[in-house]
Design a protein around this motif. Structure first.
Motif, short mmCIF file in Angstrom:
data_model
loop_
_atom_site.label_atom_id
_atom_site.label_comp_id
_atom_site.label_asym_id
_atom_site.label_seq_id
_atom_site.Cartn_x
_atom_site.Cartn_y
_atom_site.Cartn_z
N MET A 159 4.81 9.50 7.05
CA MET A 159 4.25 9.66 5.71
C MET A 159 5.28 10.30 4.79
SD MET A 159 1.72 9.02 3.73
CE MET A 159 0.42 8.58 4.89
N ARG A 184 3.68 5.98 4.12
CA ARG A 184 2.66 5.11 4.72
C ARG A 184 2.22 5.69 6.06
NH1 ARG A 184 6.76 1.19 4.29
NH2 ARG A 184 6.56 0.73 6.52
N THR A 234 1.41 2.30 11.83
CA THR A 234 0.82 0.99 12.08
C THR A 234 0.97 0.68 13.57
OG1 THR A 234 2.93 -0.09 11.53
CG2 THR A 234 1.28 0.07 9.79
#
Length: 363
Positions: free
Chosen positions: A64, A69, A72
């Protein structure tokens, strides 16, 4: 514990390792993936699960901070490569995005300093990341050739001299000194039983000692043979299905039986806190209690509290075995080391002039 799981259909779009979506009949259902995750939980020691959780929190915060982000599944190779590269360099004098991310992790308490972490720390975090991929039956980005090569170079670039987990091994002479501080109070009797059990049963880890229950102790051979059997339901290298039974003899067996006799314990936690009025309490000791007890006994013995850590009991068992000429394979049967290379390190640390092999011709 595990991060949110994307749908099976999205797996193919987020990994370069899968170029075509799998047909529906080849995909795991949500129920199957949940069952797979539960299987990993049941088959993994609690300490390992906690380590995975801490590592995943660090990894998620790092991504992050660097990419803005969340993680995933499966992760991209570029993210894995960046993770290795940023943790293979000293960021103290390297202002930029990598240093900014590291400072952010330091601010929230997930990182200690800007210097490169030890290779073992990086390896552990990567192993945790890989474990969560396996839990979802997904390919790991760390198996990609470029990422694997970068990891090997990072390990060599930051290789450090091996540092012992304990400042000194607690060999028989040191242990005898500590036991001399144990009086006939409940606290003294407990500490004597804990210290001798941890040493004599193969150098048990502190969490293994505090996890023991009365039901894990078998006394049927004590009256005739002076032998106590100890069952370890779960260790770092074994699972409940193959719980080892280890023998206790001599002073360690007598100390444990004495603790059971004076407390009249029949079930529940084997080792328990003792109140200020010297009364055993019904609850279990904290997992780190052996460290506190050891420091207390070191202080009473006139030794510095940092003289040794609980791992010194494990190191001391193997070191003493080497000094006494016990074969490595025999010592490993009690220490439960899976790797002879790892156990051999303790034998190699023995001063060569003390090696019994130097006396083969006698004096």
């Amino acid at each position: 514990m595990s991060p949110s799981r994307p749908s099976s259909r999205s797996h193919a779009t987020k990994s370069k390792a899968i170029t075509l979506p799998l047909p529906s009949y080849a995909q795991l259902s949500d129920a199957d993936e949940a069952a797979l995750s539960e299987l990993f939980r049941k088959g993994t020691p609690a300490n390992t699960l906690r380590a995975w959780e801490r590592d995943l929190a660090y990894i998620a915060a790092w991504k992050m901070a660097v990419f803005g982000r969340p993680l995933t599944w499966p992760e991209e190779e570029a993210v894995a490569l960046r993770f290795i590269l940023q943790h293979a360099q000293d960021l103290t004098e390297s202002p930029g995005p990598a240093q900014d991310a590291a400072l952010e992790l330091i601010a929230i308490g997930l990182r200690r300093e800007l210097t490169a972490p030890a290779p073992a720390t990086l390896d552990r975090r990567i192993a945790s990341w890989q474990a969560f991929h396996r839990m979802r039956n997904l390919p790991s980005p760390f198996s990609a050739p470029l990422v694997s090569q970068a990891r090997q170079k990072a390990r060599r670039a930051n290789a450090r001299r091996r540092v012992a987990k304990s400042a000194r091994p607690i060999t028989r002479d040191v242990l005898t000194t500590l036991l001399a501080t144990c009086d006939d109070s409940h606290r003294g009797i407990r500490d004597r039983a804990m210290l001798t059990l941890a040493f004599a049963s193969g150098g048990r880890r502190r969490s293994e000692v505090t996890a023991l229950n009365v039901e894990d102790i078998t006394l049927s051979d004590f009256a005739e043979k002076g032998l106590v059997w100890l069952r370890l339901l779960e260790t770092k290298t074994t699972r409940p299905g193959d719980a080892p039974r280890l023998p206790l003899k001599g002073p360690a067996a007598r100390a444990l039986v004495h603790w059971l006799e004076v407390t009249a314990l029949k079930k529940g936690p084997l080792f328990r806190p003792v109140s200020k009025s010297d009364r055993p309490l019904p609850r279990r000791l904290a997992p780190d209690a052996l460290r506190v007890i050891l420091r207390h006994r070191l202080a009473l013995a006139g030794l510095p509290q940092d003289y040794a850590s609980p791992h010194g009991l494990r190191a001391g068992f193997l070191t003493q075995a080497a000094l006494d000429g016990a074969p490595l394979a025999a010592a490993m049967k009690l220490s439960l080391h899976k790797s002879a290379i790892q156990a051999q390190k303790y034998y190699a640390d023995v001063e060569i002039t003390d090696n019994p092999a130097t006396d083969l011709l006698g004096s």
